[in-house]
Design a protein around this motif. Structure first.
Motif, short mmCIF file in Angstrom:
data_model
loop_
_atom_site.label_atom_id
_atom_site.label_comp_id
_atom_site.label_asym_id
_atom_site.label_seq_id
_atom_site.Cartn_x
_atom_site.Cartn_y
_atom_site.Cartn_z
N ALA A 134 0.83 -1.21 0.00
CA ALA A 134 0.00 0.00 0.00
C ALA A 134 0.86 1.25 0.00
CB ALA A 134 -0.94 0.00 1.21
N ALA A 135 1.92 1.26 0.80
CA ALA A 135 2.80 2.43 0.86
C ALA A 135 3.42 2.73 -0.50
CB ALA A 135 3.89 2.21 1.90
N GLY A 136 3.85 1.69 -1.19
CA GLY A 136 4.42 1.88 -2.51
C GLY A 136 3.44 2.47 -3.50
N GLN A 137 2.18 2.03 -3.43
CA GLN A 137 1.15 2.58 -4.31
C GLN A 137 0.92 4.06 -4.03
OE1 GLN A 137 -0.22 0.85 -6.77
NE2 GLN A 137 -1.07 -1.09 -6.11
N ILE A 138 0.85 4.40 -2.75
CA ILE A 138 0.60 5.80 -2.37
C ILE A 138 1.75 6.69 -2.84
CG2 ILE A 138 0.36 7.38 -0.41
CD1 ILE A 138 -0.97 5.04 1.13
N VAL A 139 2.98 6.27 -2.55
CA VAL A 139 4.15 7.06 -2.92
C VAL A 139 4.26 7.21 -4.44
CG1 VAL A 139 6.68 7.05 -2.94
CG2 VAL A 139 5.43 6.57 -0.82
N ARG A 140 4.00 6.12 -5.17
CA ARG A 140 4.12 6.16 -6.63
C ARG A 140 3.11 7.13 -7.24
NH1 ARG A 140 1.56 3.73 -10.95
NH2 ARG A 140 0.19 2.58 -9.53
N CYS A 141 1.84 7.01 -6.86
CA CYS A 141 0.80 7.84 -7.46
C CYS A 141 0.93 9.31 -7.06
CB CYS A 141 -0.58 7.31 -7.08
SG CYS A 141 -1.01 5.75 -7.88
N LEU A 142 1.20 9.58 -5.79
CA LEU A 142 1.36 10.97 -5.38
C LEU A 142 2.63 11.58 -5.97
CD1 LEU A 142 0.16 10.99 -1.66
CD2 LEU A 142 -1.13 11.40 -3.76
N GLY A 143 3.66 10.76 -6.12
CA GLY A 143 4.88 11.25 -6.76
C GLY A 143 4.64 11.62 -8.21
N GLN A 144 3.82 10.84 -8.92
CA GLN A 144 3.48 11.18 -10.30
C GLN A 144 2.67 12.46 -10.37
OE1 GLN A 144 1.52 7.51 -11.37
NE2 GLN A 144 3.35 6.67 -12.35
N ALA A 145 1.73 12.63 -9.43
CA ALA A 145 0.92 13.85 -9.42
C ALA A 145 1.77 15.07 -9.11
CB ALA A 145 -0.21 13.72 -8.41
#
Length: 466
Positions: A134-145
């Motif tokens: 879950a942490a990886g998903q959050i970091v990846r998507c918010l980093g892209q935004a």
């Protein structure tokens, strides 16, 4: 360091005792409790793994040269050193470093301690509340935004909401929510990410082993949605077996006696889910290969994909659309592109999520129409393109969703690459005198002339100087 070693030794000893427990003697409640407690302990270990791997990477920075940690240990990069120490895969080492960099405390050039890039994620991981998935998903998507958004103040709100969701939702659901937050924070970035995803697509066919040939690959969201739709149709409980071979048909046929004493043969699908899906894929590919030689447009699956998009995004070609059973969104412009040449049912949402239009699968150019387009256009009409008609999509010059007719006078052939380019550029097509003409952007054609396109050989003889 001695204190840290003693803590690790004590923790390892206790965990080793737990690993030797005989779980078969425990009741259900105890087993569930162990699963939950083991998960929390694992999250804490994963947090230590991530931040320590990130520290190795930090101390192996390129600018440190021969003084870097990895270089002094005989490795070019921090990732390689982590891989060597832990014996995990290179991909896993890189994943740990990426996550660790996002949750580790940082230092300024002046030596001051700075908070983690994602402080709420870091806090939840240190508390054992958030796993690496879950942490990886959050970091990846918010980093892209964060790369494109101007709503930086909303990133903290999104991070807080996603961490809260991760305390009661599984990692897959958190990933979907993270993607939705990303599109809300950065609607203009969907098109950029769309192109990045397309560049990573691929298919690999391996060497035969024990009579079977392995294959693997990465599908872009559009193709993934088509595959999932076809597989879902084949795996439905009431679906009749499709693409069933003679051997499987013989294995699945059973004699059954009806109440009146009549013996009838009943066919039950004997294949596993994986076998059934492979047979569907093989059947569709085989049908497509056969059709390519006889039909200009090739074979089309009967499976339907649903695309959900907001009205404003469909009209403008911005924002994002969502395909059936695919987590990764596609850009609004790609939805418009799909509406030209895919089996697509478009659901258009207005304000407050109200369904304002439920489209039917769009009407394609018929086989005779595609033959006529093939004769008139000779293949892809884009200048200098040599793609034959069998490779091409039939494109509506006036878009179908805007009232354009499915007729020869409103259609032209474009190969997939140039079809995608048209929907993502300032080139324009227009039908003049029943023939397609192309207008290039002003920086390419300062005269802004509508130039005829197409290369049918029958008409080329008229231009010869004889």
């Amino acid at each position: 360091m001695d204190d840290i070693e003693r803590v690790f030794e004590a923790a390892s000893s206790l965990l080793a005792r737990l690993a030797r427990l005989d779980l078969t003697t425990m009741d259900d409640e105890a087993i569930c409790s162990i699963v939950a407690r083991a998960e929390r302990a694992g999250r804490l270990i994963d947090t230590i793994r991530a931040v320590s791997a990130a520290e190795v990477e930090e101390r192996s920075r390129f600018e440190l040269g021969a003084g870097g940690l990895s270089f002094r240990n005989g490795h070019r990069r921090g990732t390689a050193l982590v891989e060597h120490i832990t014996r995990v895969s290179q991909g896993e080492a890189a994943r740990r470093i990426r996550l660790g960099m996002a949750i580790r405390a940082r230092r300024s050039l002046a030596g001051e301690t700075l908070p983690a890039a994602y402080p709420r994620v870091a806090e939840a991981m240190i508390a054992g509340q958030l796993g690496t998935d879950a942490a990886g998903q959050i970091v990846r998507c918010l980093g892209q935004a964060e790369k494109h958004t101007v709503m930086l103040d909303r990133l903290a709100v999104a991070e807080e909401a996603l961490v809260e969701a991760a305390t009661h939702d599984c990692a897959d659901l958190v990933g979907i929510q993270a993607g939705i937050w990303r599109e809300a924070l950065d609607p203009d970035g969907a098109e950029v990410r769309d192109d990045e995803v397309r560049q990573r697509r691929g298919f690999r066919l391996g060497r035969e082993r024990h009579g079977l040939t392995p294959f693997s690959g990465e599908a872009d969201p559009t193709f993934a949605a088509l595959l999932r739709s076809a597989f879902a149709e084949a795996n439905a409980p009431d679906a009749k077996p499709r693409f069933l071979g003679e051997e499987d048909t013989a294995r699945g046929t059973e004699p059954v006696t009806t109440p009146d004493g009549t013996v009838v043969e009943v066919l039950k699908d004997p294949r596993t889910r994986e076998q059934r899906q492979l047979d569907v894929l093989v059947g569709l590919v085989t049908a497509g290969v056969r059709a390519t030689g006889t039909e200009p447009g090739g074979m089309r699956s009967t499976a339907t994909v649903m695309a959900v998009v907001q009205l404003k995004d469909l009209q403008s070609g911005t924002g994002a659309g969502w395909l059936d059973d695919v987590d990764e969104p596609i850009s609004g412009r790609s939805v418009r592109e799909l509406a030209c040449d895919a089996e697509l049912q478009t659901v258009i949402l207005g304000d407050n999520g109200k369904v304002v239009h439920l489209g039917i699968g769009r009407r394609y150019f018929t086989t005779p129409q595609r033959r006529a387009l093939a004769v008139r256009d000779g293949g892809c009409v884009w200048p200098q393109c040599t793609a034959p008609p069998s490779w091409c999509h039939a494109h509506h010059v006036e878009e179908w969703q805007h009232g354009g007719r499915t007729s020869i006078d409103n259609g032209l052939l474009l190969c997939p690459a140039h079809h995608h380019m048209l929907h993502n550029s300032d080139f324009q097509f227009r039908m003049i005198g029943g023939k397609p003409r192309l207008l290039a952007p002003p920086w390419i054609d300062p005269d802004q002339t509508w130039r005829p396109v197409g290369r049918t050989r029958a008409m080329m003889t008229e231009t010869l100087p004889v």
